[in-house]
Design a protein around this motif. Structure first.
Motif, PDB file in Angstrom:
ATOM      1  N   PRO A   1      -7.249   0.797  -7.276  1.00  0.00           N
ATOM      2  CA  PRO A   1      -7.304  -0.591  -6.810  1.00  0.00           C
ATOM      3  C   PRO A   1      -6.826  -0.758  -5.378  1.00  0.00           C
ATOM      4  O   PRO A   1      -7.332  -1.625  -4.645  1.00  0.00           O
TER       5      PRO A   1
ATOM      6  N   THR B   1       0.830  -1.205   0.000  1.00  0.00           N
ATOM      7  CA  THR B   1       0.000   0.000   0.000  1.00  0.00           C
ATOM      8  C   THR B   1       0.859   1.248   0.000  1.00  0.00           C
ATOM      9  O   THR B   1       0.622   2.191  -0.768  1.00  0.00           O
TER      10      THR B   1
ATOM     11  N   ALA C   1      -9.639   0.272  -3.157  1.00  0.00           N
ATOM     12  CA  ALA C   1     -10.713  -0.731  -3.181  1.00  0.00           C
ATOM     13  C   ALA C   1     -10.458  -1.838  -2.161  1.00  0.00           C
ATOM     14  O   ALA C   1     -11.397  -2.386  -1.567  1.00  0.00           O
ATOM     15  N   THR C   2      -9.186  -2.165  -1.944  1.00  0.00           N
ATOM     16  CA  THR C   2      -8.842  -3.216  -0.987  1.00  0.00           C
ATOM     17  C   THR C   2      -8.477  -2.669   0.382  1.00  0.00           C
ATOM     18  O   THR C   2      -8.499  -3.408   1.370  1.00  0.00           O
ATOM     19  N   GLU C   3      -8.126  -1.379   0.459  1.00  0.00           N
ATOM     20  CA  GLU C   3      -7.756  -0.733   1.720  1.00  0.00           C
ATOM     21  C   GLU C   3      -8.622   0.525   1.911  1.00  0.00           C
ATOM     22  O   GLU C   3      -8.133   1.645   1.887  1.00  0.00           O
TER      23      GLU C   3
END
Length: 233
Positions: free
Chosen positions: A56, A31, A59-61
Motif C-alpha cells: 500500500p 513511508t 501504491a501511494t509512493e
C-alpha cells in the motif's frame, strides 16, 4: 560468521544489496516507518506480512526506490522471481545507476532461466560499483548458472575475495567455480577456508563431502537458481 537464514540463493543475503546511497530523502515519516517495519518483518522471516506492509505504501509512493528494492528482496526470498524482477525493474527505472536493483534483477533472471540477461545485469552492477565484492560474486553465480565462461566466473570469485577476504561465502563461491573447472584440490582448499569461517554451514559441508567422495553428487547437477543456502521462501 553465521550464515544468513534468508539466503534463498548462495549469493542472496539480507544485506546483499549494500547500504542505501547517501543523498536527500524524499519520503514522509509514514513511508519511512512502513519501510522500517517491513525490514523488521523481513528479519523475522515474516515475509508475507512484510509485503503486505510495503504494497500500500508503494501504491501511494511509486517513486520510493528503497521500497521497490526491499520488495524485490522479499519476493526473491519467497521464490517469486517474476514479481521480484518487476520490483527490481521499477527501482532501476527510478535510478539506472544504482547497482542494488541491477543485482536483484540479475538474481531473478537467473531463477527464471534468462541467463544472458542475468549475466548482463550482473556486469552492469559491477560497472556501477566495481569495488563492491557482492556484485563480482553475482557475476560468478550468473555465469555458473549459465554454464558458460566458467574461467570468468572463477576470476569474478577471486576478485570478490580480494575485495572482502573476511566473507566466507566468497570462498564457497570460489570453491564451486574451481570444482566446475575440474581443479578439485584447489576447490577443497577454498571450501575448507569457507568452513573455517562458517563451520556450521551445511551447504559448504556437503559440497566438501562431495569433493572428498563422501557424498554423491545430485543426479540433476543443474544450477536451478542456486537455491542452496538456508531456507527457501
Amino acid at each position: 560468521m553465521t550464515a544468513n537464514p534468508l539466503r534463498a540463493d548462495p549469493d542472496q543475503r539480507l544485506d546483499a544489496d549494500g547500504p542505501a546511497p547517501a543523498g536527500p530523502r524524499a519520503f514522509n515519516n509514514r513511508t519511512e516507518v512502513a519501510f522500517a517495519q517491513a525490514a523488521t518483518l523481513f528479519e523475522q522471516l515474516e515475509l508475507e506480512q512484510a509485503v503486505a506492509v510495503l504494497q500500500p505504501v508503494l501504491a501511494t509512493e511509486p517513486a520510493a526506490r528503497e521500497g521497490w528494492i526491499l520488495l524485490a528482496r522479499l519476493r526473491l526470498a519467497m521464490d517469486d522471481a517474476p514479481a521480484a524482477l518487476d520490483a527490481a525493474d521499477r527501482a532501476i527505472r527510478l535510478d539506472p545507476g544504482d547497482p542494488r536493483p541491477l543485482a536483484l534483477a540479475s538474481r531473478a533472471l537467473t531463477v527464471l532461466g534468462r541467463h544472458e540477461e542475468a549475466v548482463t545485469m550482473a556486469y552492469r552492477a559491477v560497472i556501477a560499483e566495481p569495488r563492491n565484492a557482492l556484485w563480482h560474486d553475482r557475476v560468478a553465480w550468473a555465469l555458473l548458472s549459465a554454464e558458460r565462461q566458467i574461467a570468468d566466473a572463477e576470476q569474478a570469485a577471486r576478485t570478490a575475495i580480494g575485495l572482502d577476504p573476511t566473507e566466507a561465502h566468497y570462498y564457497y563461491t570460489h570453491g564451486v567455480t574451481l570444482d566446475a573447472l575440474g581443479h578439485l584440490d584447489q576447490a577443497r582448499q577454498a571450501l575448507l577456508i569457507s568452513l573455517r569461517m562458517e563451520p556450521e554451514n551445511p551447504v559448504a559441508q556437503h559440497r566438501l563431502a562431495v569433493l572428498n567422495g563422501e557424498a554423491a553428487r545430485p543426479a540433476d547437477n543443474k544450477k536451478r537458481g542456486w537455491r542452496l543456502f538456508g531456507r527457501k521462501g
